[in-house]
Design an enzyme around this catalytic site. Structure first.
Site, PDB file in Angstrom:
ATOM      1  CB  CYS C  86      -3.545  -4.543   2.074  1.00 63.28           C
ATOM      2  SG  CYS C  86      -3.768  -5.691   3.436  1.00 63.28           S
ATOM      3  CG  HIS C 193      -2.571  -0.664   4.794  1.00 70.72           C
ATOM      4  ND1 HIS C 193      -3.700  -0.659   4.010  1.00 70.72           N
ATOM      5  CD2 HIS C 193      -2.548  -1.867   5.402  1.00 70.72           C
ATOM      6  CE1 HIS C 193      -4.333  -1.813   4.122  1.00 70.72           C
ATOM      7  NE2 HIS C 193      -3.651  -2.571   4.971  1.00 70.72           N
ATOM      8  CD  GLU C 195      -3.993   2.735   2.787  1.00 68.40           C
ATOM      9  OE1 GLU C 195      -2.842   2.516   2.355  1.00 68.40           O
ATOM     10  OE2 GLU C 195      -4.776   1.821   3.117  1.00 68.40           O
TER      11      GLU C 195
END
Ligand SMILES: Nc1ncnc2c1ncn2[C@@H]1O[C@H](COP(=O)(O)OP(=O)(O)O)[C@@H](O)[C@H]1O
Ligand SMILES: [Mg+2]
Lengths: 79, 771, 225, 79
Positions: C86, C193, C195
């Site tokens: 990002c 993302h 994560e």
């Protein structure tokens, strides 16, 4: 000395902000006959006078920090 | 004892004699002015008058509402170990509640209605920034935001402009600081045209021993100003929020503050780092409403000491600001910190790391005065406690508005019942109503997943659920939070409406598998000096308080926003309620959406004949009238106990509270608010049916729809009987995407294609906003 | 691998990345403040998401001049593995470590949702064989609209540098591009993302595969070298 | 006719973007002797000529759409 840097999106690069503004203008019955491009101005004072050294310094911050050469063009005015 | 008069002000304009006009312009009554003179034993100067005016405004002093708020329970009766209130409402910037194992949560809601009316984007953004500071000031790391929004109808261009700006403002600030915005509620009604409500909530997590206080202590300790420099923005914001909106409000525009979420994020990180250093911080307070004034006198008053500050040391963004302007500015992203003497360097180093400036602006002093100096001269000297505690408390007159009797007498039988076709048309009409329609247009703009703790966000379950990482991997805790308030009910019956707001919030928690812990609330009302408006406030608070008491849910904080009136429109009474609950095990987390076909659908609760103040009347009949539904608290208590046990037994696949729009709307939300779209076969054979409209679209309270394994449905119904709860198996979900409704005396079954219904429900707001 | 997660002022997914790499993948992970002069022996660099410098001027424009960026550029040019997520992706583009640039979403609004990505056959571990044909990974950005000129795009495609494409383009990115790598295969950037998709409570677990692919591909590269 | 609208943050209004840019410029050893202010330019073509009607139309879109009068000033150039 007053510095004004003008940064504009490159003609070939899509400008979503400009497109949105153009669209909104039409709602207000103002119909631009071209694309709308939204750019930036950065204004500040700098000590010193218009010398090649100063211009070199300015180029350095314009190219990379104040504008991204991949998508934007810049020019500046000294006054 | 008269306080010593300050020296003539360096700015001569501030030495002008105080005229009655000046007093009035500051929103103070002649009586209040007399009281100020008595406190000081002399006339105030203009800066002092300004200070009294903001501190004694409704926003800071609660002068019209304080007595009412005393009705709220502030502590739990049942001292269950993980349910204690550690910091009570009114003690600090936000309340703190124990959640067990040495951990606690801290949360509060705050309004930014007037600023958002004048400048939607900045108003909403600074509202988020403000509540954020209230939470980290307490030593807590913020974990989530929610928000409650009320706008005029989306058919109005101005309402669309306001909504667009407000949502952008919230997303701009919240996304940038990296705290997920996971829920809230949004309603549209003409009464909010030009007077939108923007209530923002923040919740943070901390350990018991990390709680920080907003009190000054230790004579000689340095007072620091940290964060953004002071400008002339937001001058008089607190008193601005305590006035009605008028055409002139547009001219109040310079009072609108501008936020800087980047600075807000740095300030939060720096303050959390500083508070993590043992013994470094003595007291800390954000500069919100009434800025430097409020933070200085509140920290002094709470610590029962004096505080002296020198304005020349206050970082300033503009030149030539006088003491009045500096003291009353509401520039954002600023904090006041009282540090331990001798440890200045440690503190300054931390702020340097974050590229922030920490300015030592004063000292904790003996005595009890707030003293302000400029250019070496004392320009303000006021006993701090008198500013915070001596604000006059009013007893406004309450008069029951005449319209209440009139609308409550409305007779449902004056309305022809729906025909089969009428039923068929009403459902999509309701689903297309922006207050009922899907709110994805809004929450898609919020980062709901940052921090990677979001379990259920807006729309996935009746309350949003987050994980709190409390130490190691198996010490996770799960909390749920919901905001609720049906203001139309409060308009139709303020007492019952207040009860319903709390009860609905608690029911929403129960549907996600949570037990309620504590509540915060935001009382959005009209001008308290108008007896009919004050009556609504008084009755709503009574309803809220009684319900909190009944369910043993303490109120740990809140906010009051009065004067929500613009010319001749005033808002419906809107006491936004937010309750936080705890979910004892991850297995208990329950969503509101169906995940596979063939699930049995069970309706819990009765089917009384109630339509008053319903969305159905508003949307289908364009009527705003009738007695709102009744709230039976005993009944709901049994319902919640029952639901909790069933969830713990693992029987409930989905649970959904039936609210606006009634049974069929609630059912639709279960069928298609999730990823897939299901249908259902419903049969009302076993229900006593009086009228179709109230059966399908009535909003009787205390009703929940359950989805359970078809083979277990009978057990659930059987168990319900033991709780004296009415439970009916009304049908089954299906994979065919058809909602099929039948009842013994319908001419023919009614069928809807749920994919088309879903489309209507999902596109209502986006297409309204495209215009 | 010793992992450095870089914290710029305004980063806000730094702890999330830390939690994923350390808490979920058990890699030795440290947070590195952007003013540090060196990478102190880190073997892998992660630039997390967020709003470095408030996204003022352009996303990533100011962070690109942070003190630690010189070390990162050197590290990357020497073949060190770098992953930008990002805002991290935006910084890598600004720094010239990845081609192209990211501008405002076509719809002008911030978009947060779980996005379906088509996996491209790019390199070892980043292909449909190891990741599957499509994966679900959350996105959350206002400026994720990937832009590159025609020659640049042709280059990307010719070298199989595209890692992922959006199945339903949420931001107007050219050729639906959601993530790319450099030609050498050591610098990676993606708007989604990973994560946020590694634990049971998350909308999917597909981020596990992505992070594993990144770690494995880089370990394999280093063994070869 | 080419229209360029210049929008700048009001002097008294906080310009966080400008502050961050000023800070970054210092990293590159260019030290502005004033605040840095970042503004916007909006460029487009419009049919017609410089008449009072056209200016009235322009004012309408400048005030509210292209600039937010609460926090920004604007001016425009016609060429
Ligand atoms: N409606 C309410 N219910 C309960 N407590 C309230 C309510 N309104 C305000 N309070 C409490 O009164 C206290 C005084 O608030 P104050 O310090 O003026 O807050 P702020 O300026 O941050 O809104 C706060 O602790 C707040 O939580
Ligand atoms: Mg406060």
């Amino acid at each position: 000395m007053k510095v004004t840097v003008f940064v504009t999106p490159k003609k070939t690069v899509l400008d979503p902000q400009g497109a949105a503004v153009g669209h909104a203008m039409e709602h207000l019955n103002v119909k631009p006959s071209s694309d709308v491009r939204v750019g930036k101005t950065i204004e500040f004072e700098l000590e010193g006078s218009d010398t090649p050294e100063l211009r070199a310094q300015l180029e350095k911050i314009c190219d990379g920090l104040l504008s991204n050469p991949v998508i934007e063009d810049y020019r500046y005015e000294l006054a | 004892m008269p306080t010593e008069a300050p020296a003539p002000n360096p700015d001569p304009t501030l030495n002008a004699p105080i005229t009655p006009e000046l007093v009035d312009k500051h929103g103070l009554t002649p009586d209040e002015y007399e009281r100020i003179k008595k406190i000081l034993g002399r006339e105030p100067n203009l800066t002092e008058l300004g200070i009294f005016s903001v501190m004694w405004s409704e926003h800071c002093s609660y002068k019209n509402s304080k007595k009412l708020l005393k009705q709220f329970p502030t502590q739990k009766f049942d001292e269950d170990s993980r349910n204690k209130v550690l910091v009570k409402a009114g003690e600090e910037n936000a309340g703190v509640v124990d959640i067990g194992d040495g951990w606690a949560i801290c949360f509060k809601i705050e309004s930014h209605n007037h600023p958002s009316a004048v400048e939607p984007f900045e108003g909403a953004a600074t509202g988020v920034g403000g509540i954020l500071r209230d939470i980290f000031t307490m030593g807590a790391r913020p974990a989530l935001f929610t928000n409650s929004l009320r706008f005029g109808e989306l058919t109005s261009a101005d309402s669309r402009r306001i909504m667009r700006g407000v949502v952008h403002g919230i997303s701009h600030y919240g996304n940038c600081v990296g705290i997920p915005n996971i829920g809230g509620d949004t309603y549209f009604d003409t009464c909010y045209e030009g007077n939108p409500l923007v209530n923002a909530l923040c919740l943070g997590v901390l350990k018991h021993d990390q709680i920080k206080r907003g009190a000054a202590s230790g004579v000689g300790n340095p007072v620091y100003y940290v964060g953004a420099a002071t400008g002339r923005d937001g001058l008089g914001g607190a008193s601005f929020a305590s006035k009605e909106l008028s055409e002139e409000s547009a001219a109040d525009r310079p009072a609108v503050q501008k936020g800087d979420p980047f600075m807000g994020k740095l300030l939060m990180e720096a303050c959390l780092e500083m508070m993590g250093v043992d013994g470094l911080v003595v007291g800390i307070q954000d500069m919100g409403a009434a800025g430097l004034t409020c933070s200085t006198c509140e920290t002094a008053a709470r610590g029962d000491v004096g505080v002296e500050i020198e304005l020349d040391l206050v970082p300033q963004r503009e030149t030539g600001m006088n003491s009045y302007e500096i003291m009353l500015s509401e520039s954002q992203e600023r904090m006041l910190v009282i540090a331990k003497k001798g440890r200045e360097e440690e503190l300054e180093k931390i702020f340097e790391k974050w590229d922030l400036h920490a300015a030592k602006v004063g000292l904790v002093t003996e005595g009890k005065d707030m003293v302000v100096k400029q250019h070496g001269q004392v320009v303000v000297r006021i006993p701090a406690m008198d500013l915070t505690e001596e604000a006059p408390l009013n007893d406004p007159i309450a008069t029951r508005p005449a319209y209440l009797d009139e609308i409550q007498a409305w007779d449902i039988e004056t309305l022809p019942d729906l025909t089969d076709d009428g039923i068929y048309d009403a459902l999509p009409q309701l689903l297309a109503d922006p207050s009922i329609a899907n709110k994805r247009w809004i929450h898609r703009q919020y980062d709901q997943m940052v921090m990677t703790n979001t379990v259920k966000h807006a729309g996935e379950s009746d309350a949003a659920v987050v994980r709190l990482r409390c130490g190691g991997p198996d010490q996770d805790k799960y909390i749920a939070i919901t905001n609720d308030c049906n203001s139309r009910y409060c308009w139709g019956d303020p007492y019952e409406g207040g009860k319903i707001a709390v009860a609905e919030a608690i029911r929403n928690l129960a549907c996600t598998g949570a037990r309620p812990l504590a509540m915060t609330n935001n009382l959005n009302f009209g001008n308290p000096n108008k007896p009919e408006s004050f009556y609504m406030l008084k009755e709503c608070v009574r309803g809220l308080a009684e319900t909190c008491e009944f369910f043993d849910v303490p109120v740990v904080g809140g906010n009051v926003s009065l004067y929500n009136e613009k010319q001749d429109t005033k808002i419906d009474p809107t006491p936004v309620v937010s309750v936080v609950g705890i979910i004892d095990s991850r297995q208990y987390i329950t969503s509101s959406t169906i995940k596979k076909g063939n699930e049995a659908l069970i309706l819990l609760g009765d089917v009384p004949k109630e339509l008053g103040c319903s969305a159905f009347l508003r949307v289908v009949h364009q009527l705003k009238t009738g007695l709102p539904p009744r709230m039976d608290l005993e009944n709901q208590a049994a319902l919640m106990d029952f639901l909790q046990v069933q969830i713990q037994k693992g029987r409930i696949h989905a649970a959904h509270d039936i609210a606006e729009g009634g049974l069929l709307v609630g059912l639709c939300e279960m069928l298609f608010a999730g990823e897939e779209t299901f249908g259902a076969d419903i049969n009302f054979e076993d229900l006593p049916i009086d009228r179709w409209d109230s059966l399908f679209f009535g909003e009787s309270q205390g009703r929940i729809l359950l989805a359970v394994d078809a083979s277990r449905a009978d057990h659930v119904v059987h168990d319900a009987e033991r709780y004296d709860i009415h439970a009916d198996i009304i049908g089954e979900a299906n994979d065919e995407g058809i909602l099929h409704v039948d009842a013994p005396n319908l001419e023919h079954p009614i069928e809807w294609d749920t994919s088309s219904l879903r489309e209507i429900w999902e596109n209502a707001i986006p297409s309204a906003m495209k215009i | 691998m010793k992992i450095a997660v870089i914290q710029f002022p305004g980063s806000n997914c730094d702890r999330d990345a830390y939690h994923a790499f350390f808490g979920v993948f058990n890699q030795p992970t440290r947070l590195f403040w952007h003013k540090r002069p060196s990478l102190a022996g880190a073997e892998c660099v992660v630039l997390p998401g967020g709003f470095s410098y408030g996204d003022y001027l352009r996303c990533g424009a100011i962070a690109r001049f942070s003190p630690i960026m010189n070390s990162i550029i050197e590290f990357a040019n020497n073949g060190g593995p770098v992953l930008g997520i990002c805002n991290g992706f935006q910084i890598l583009c600004e720094a010239g470590l990845l081609p192209g640039a990211l501008v405002r979403n076509e719809g002008m609004e911030f978009v947060c949702e779980s996005a379906k990505l088509n996996v491209e056959d790019s390199m070892d571990y980043f292909n449909q064989g190891s990741l599957g044909e499509t994966i679900d990974i959350p996105i959350a950005h206002g400026e994720g609209n990937y832009r590159i000129d025609d020659d640049g795009l042709a280059d990307l495609e010719a070298n199989n540098q595209v890692l992922f494409r959006y199945a339903n383009n949420p931001n107007g990115s050219i050729s639906n591009i959601a993530g790319i790598r450099n030609k050498e295969g050591n610098v990676f950037g993606m708007m989604p993302h990973p994560e946020r998709a590694v634990e049971e409570i998350h909308p999917s677990r597909d981020g596990i595969g992505v992070i594993k692919a990144f770690l494995k591909s880089q370990m394999a590269r280093q063994q070869k070298a």
